[in-house]
Design a protein around this motif. Structure first.
Motif, PDB file in Angstrom:
ATOM      1  N   ILE A 385       0.842  -1.194   0.000  1.00 26.27           N
ATOM      2  CA  ILE A 385       0.000   0.000   0.000  1.00 26.27           C
ATOM      3  C   ILE A 385       0.881   1.251   0.000  1.00 26.27           C
ATOM      4  O   ILE A 385       0.532   2.294  -0.557  1.00 26.27           O
ATOM      5  N   ILE A 386       2.047   1.146   0.610  1.00 24.47           N
ATOM      6  CA  ILE A 386       3.001   2.254   0.644  1.00 24.47           C
ATOM      7  C   ILE A 386       3.936   2.216  -0.556  1.00 24.47           C
ATOM      8  O   ILE A 386       4.218   3.239  -1.186  1.00 24.47           O
ATOM      9  N   LEU A 387       4.409   1.016  -0.914  1.00 26.31           N
ATOM     10  CA  LEU A 387       5.419   0.889  -1.964  1.00 26.31           C
ATOM     11  C   LEU A 387       4.888   1.177  -3.358  1.00 26.31           C
ATOM     12  O   LEU A 387       5.587   1.793  -4.169  1.00 26.31           O
ATOM     13  N   VAL A 388       3.659   0.734  -3.653  1.00 23.77           N
ATOM     14  CA  VAL A 388       3.140   0.914  -5.014  1.00 23.77           C
ATOM     15  C   VAL A 388       3.007   2.393  -5.391  1.00 23.77           C
ATOM     16  O   VAL A 388       3.461   2.797  -6.464  1.00 23.77           O
ATOM     17  N   PRO A 389       2.395   3.252  -4.550  1.00 21.11           N
ATOM     18  CA  PRO A 389       2.383   4.679  -4.888  1.00 21.11           C
ATOM     19  C   PRO A 389       3.786   5.278  -4.986  1.00 21.11           C
ATOM     20  O   PRO A 389       4.048   6.119  -5.847  1.00 21.11           O
ATOM     21  N   SER A 390       4.683   4.843  -4.098  1.00 21.46           N
ATOM     22  CA  SER A 390       6.064   5.343  -4.149  1.00 21.46           C
ATOM     23  C   SER A 390       6.735   4.920  -5.447  1.00 21.46           C
ATOM     24  O   SER A 390       7.492   5.692  -6.055  1.00 21.46           O
ATOM     25  N   TYR A 391       6.463   3.691  -5.867  1.00 21.21           N
ATOM     26  CA  TYR A 391       7.021   3.184  -7.127  1.00 21.21           C
ATOM     27  C   TYR A 391       6.543   4.037  -8.300  1.00 21.21           C
ATOM     28  O   TYR A 391       7.317   4.402  -9.190  1.00 21.21           O
ATOM     29  N   GLU A 392       5.247   4.379  -8.283  1.00 21.84           N
ATOM     30  CA  GLU A 392       4.667   5.152  -9.374  1.00 21.84           C
ATOM     31  C   GLU A 392       5.129   6.611  -9.354  1.00 21.84           C
ATOM     32  O   GLU A 392       5.396   7.200 -10.403  1.00 21.84           O
ATOM     33  N   LEU A 393       5.227   7.195  -8.163  1.00 20.24           N
ATOM     34  CA  LEU A 393       5.531   8.624  -8.051  1.00 20.24           C
ATOM     35  C   LEU A 393       7.016   8.938  -8.164  1.00 20.24           C
ATOM     36  O   LEU A 393       7.387  10.014  -8.653  1.00 20.24           O
ATOM     37  N   PHE A 394       7.873   8.011  -7.721  1.00 20.69           N
ATOM     38  CA  PHE A 394       9.307   8.323  -7.664  1.00 20.69           C
ATOM     39  C   PHE A 394      10.158   7.422  -8.557  1.00 20.69           C
ATOM     40  O   PHE A 394      10.965   7.902  -9.346  1.00 20.69           O
TER      41      PHE A 394
END
Length: 589
Positions: A385-394
């Motif tokens: 839940i934390i890693l997927v948005p981070s993967y997409e954004l950064f």
């Protein structure tokens, strides 16, 4: 214009008509009203609610089958893996029905009701005592528990496989229908949005799994499986509401008739014309397509025999380039697909033996609160839940700058990273199980359930790369009319992985005599050795993947998914003409 040319012109027109997307009334789509992330949002809602429903059942099913239905542990594990395997195998049926006859929307609507009926029947079966064996403690050595048989077992398996049928036919269509909302052929900017959609879809999947493995499993544990199955039915009902709510916003691809007959025709035509010789310029023509230098024997299905007459050849002896390209696409993807089967065999262990592993450990978080063992599977999804948005954004923007690719890291690279890291999930599982077993045998103590958290964490990280990479890769490789079917192929990897798990359990028990996994007591079993076996198979599988991904990359020139106008015009000529016949050894006679 001769009959042959008229037929080919009509075929080209049909290709263009099939490409058009329509709204729910069957009219041409309005780009300002239909499609885009707004429409995909409703599909993401379907996926989240459906995975809540099926996740709560599938991930804790072994507990119900073992403790309530009284099947032995190894048989219970096989029931679960066969159930999950059937779900993903049936995804082929869902993809076929969608592409060929119903379209993705109607396929989802019909089978969502089928899945809902299965959950309701499961809830009834779990609530009515007459539909279950008498209560009994399977862990007690002195009690002889009656296994569910006859009518009771029949009701259970009917309910279970109604859920499997509904969920299986839904899965490929949720992904492909959401991806269809982005018109990448007419707007190149939609390519980035499509990649974002796949990551967001995985986030939706993780969110649904997290709710299923925490809240819904907690409800099952504290209020009973009947209430738990009832909550799953309610979640499935919400999925139906989300599906219907977006009907005015969807871009729908109309079904194009059976996709299997044209594929079979290629093999038949190639076999009939096996002695034909393809002209040398065929290589130049096929450089414009993805798989031009693979399976060259299929090119003969495109050879038109010039015999001086205008006799029209049968569709079983003369095929279009599009048909041949569809067959080559499927054949080229099979090795990549096969390399992910071991990955999903490991997933099967986390949903079966690792759950039972947790029941043999200290589940107390505090003096008054215990953790349901099945809820440990929520650990990777909480992390994701934390890693997927981070993967997409950064990560994705950075990798785009470094690689110059729209998707940043290519789908094949994502799959490879996942297949490598998943090995260490089983290494961790084996080490922890050996430690747990030795302590239990020597001191009768139990270690904390959090010792098995690392194996779930590592798997979650590897799944973020493998699962998303595989679905994105297969969707991008698909030609028109194949999106749902090829997406379904990715789910079949799950199916074969879970079936392979069942085969491995039975095979290991047979080869090892008394059996590593033949007891209902993990302290007597050698689950740690089974985990070491899986880690070795996983590492070998990774090197196998490196070979096939290199083969695919070196012999494929394009990543796109449809015939453009130029290719359609060329298709009118059905590729090649020949009046020469080979004797089979390459000589012209």
């Amino acid at each position: 214009m001769d009959a042959q040319t008229q037929t080919q012109t009509q075929t080209s027109k049909n290709f263009k008509e099939e490409d058009a997307s329509i709204d729910w009334r069957g009219r041409a789509c309005n780009p300002n009203k239909q499609g885009g992330m707004r429409a995909a949002f409703f599909v993401l809602g379907i996926q989240a609610f459906e995975i809540m429903a099926i996740g709560a059942v599938g991930n804790n099913l072994i507990t119900y089958v073992f403790t309530e239905m009284h099947f032995p542990l190894s048989k219970s594990a096989n029931i679960v893996t066969n159930f999950v395997g059937t779900i993903f195998l049936l995804s082929l049926l869902g993809g076929f029905l969608s592409d060929s006859y119903l379209g993705s929307f109607w396929t989802m609507l019909i089978f969502a009701f089928v899945e809902l009926s299965g959950f309701i029947l499961l809830a009834v079966q779990a609530h009515v005592p007459q539909l279950r064996p008498p209560k009994c403690n399977m862990m007690s050595k002195g009690e002889q528990c009656l296994e569910a048989k006859g009518f009771k077992a029949t009701i259970f398996f009917i309910a279970l496989y109604l859920v499997a049928l509904g969920s299986g036919c839904l899965k490929p269509n949720m992904i492909s229908h959401g991806a269809d909302q982005f018109n990448v052929k007419e707007d190149s900017k939609q390519t980035k949005k499509l990649s974002t959609y796949f990551n967001t879809a995985y986030f939706s999947f993780c969110f649904g799994q997290l709710i299923a493995l925490t809240l819904l499993v907690w409800i099952q544990t504290h209020y009973g499986m009947d209430v738990g199955f009832g909550v799953s039915a309610a979640a499935m009902a919400m999925a139906l509401v989300s599906l219907v709510s977006g009907v005015c916003f969807y871009r729908n691809k109309p079904p194009q008739g059976t996709i299997f007959t044209p594929l079979v025709q290629v093999f038949v035509a190639a076999a009939i014309k096996r002695k034909q010789v393809c002209p040398m310029n065929s290589e130049v023509s096929y450089k414009q397509h993805r798989h031009w230098d693979k399976f060259r024997f299929l090119d003969k299905a495109c050879v038109r025999i010039e015999n001086g007459t205008n006799t029209k050849e049968s569709a079983w002896t003369l095929c279009s380039r599009k048909q041949v390209e569809q067959v080559k696409t499927i054949l080229s993807l099979i090795p990549i697909f096969a390399c992910t089967i071991i990955f999903n065999t490991i997933l099967a262990q986390l949903q079966t033996f690792s759950v039972q592993q947790g029941t043999s450990m200290n589940t107390n978080l505090t003096n008054s609160f215990t953790i349901p063992p099945a809820s440990l599977q929520s650990i990777p999804y909480l992390m994701l839940i934390i890693l997927v948005p981070s993967y997409e954004l950064f990560f994705i923007p950075l990798s785009r700058k470094l690689t110059g690719k729209t998707s940043g890291v290519s789908p094949l690279q994502r799959i490879g990273i996942g297949l490598f890291t998943v090995t260490f999930s089983m290494v961790s599982a084996a080490i922890v199980e050996n430690k747990r077993r030795n302590i239990a045998l020597t001191s009768s103590k139990t270690i904390s359930i959090f010792w098995i958290a690392p194996q779930f964490l590592i798997f979650g990280l590897s799944e973020m790369f493998t699962a998303v990479g595989l679905i994105e890769f297969f969707y991008k490789q698909s030609l028109d009319g194949m999106q749902s079917f090829l997406t379904a192929m990715t789910y079949c990897s799950y199916s074969f992985g879970f079936f392979l798990s069942s085969v491995l359990v039975s095979l290991v028990n047979k080869i090892t005599g008394d059996g590593w996994l033949s007891y209902n007591d993990l302290n007597k079993d050698r689950l740690d050795l089974f985990y070491w076996l899986l880690s070795a198979l996983s590492l070998v599988n990774f090197f196998n993947y490196l070979f096939w991904s290199s083969w695919y990359s070196n012999s494929s020139s394009l990543e796109g998914g449809s015939f453009g106008e130029k290719e359609e015009e060329e298709d009118k000529a059905n590729c090649f003409s020949s009046s020469r016949i080979s004797n089979g050894d390459g000589d012209i006679v």
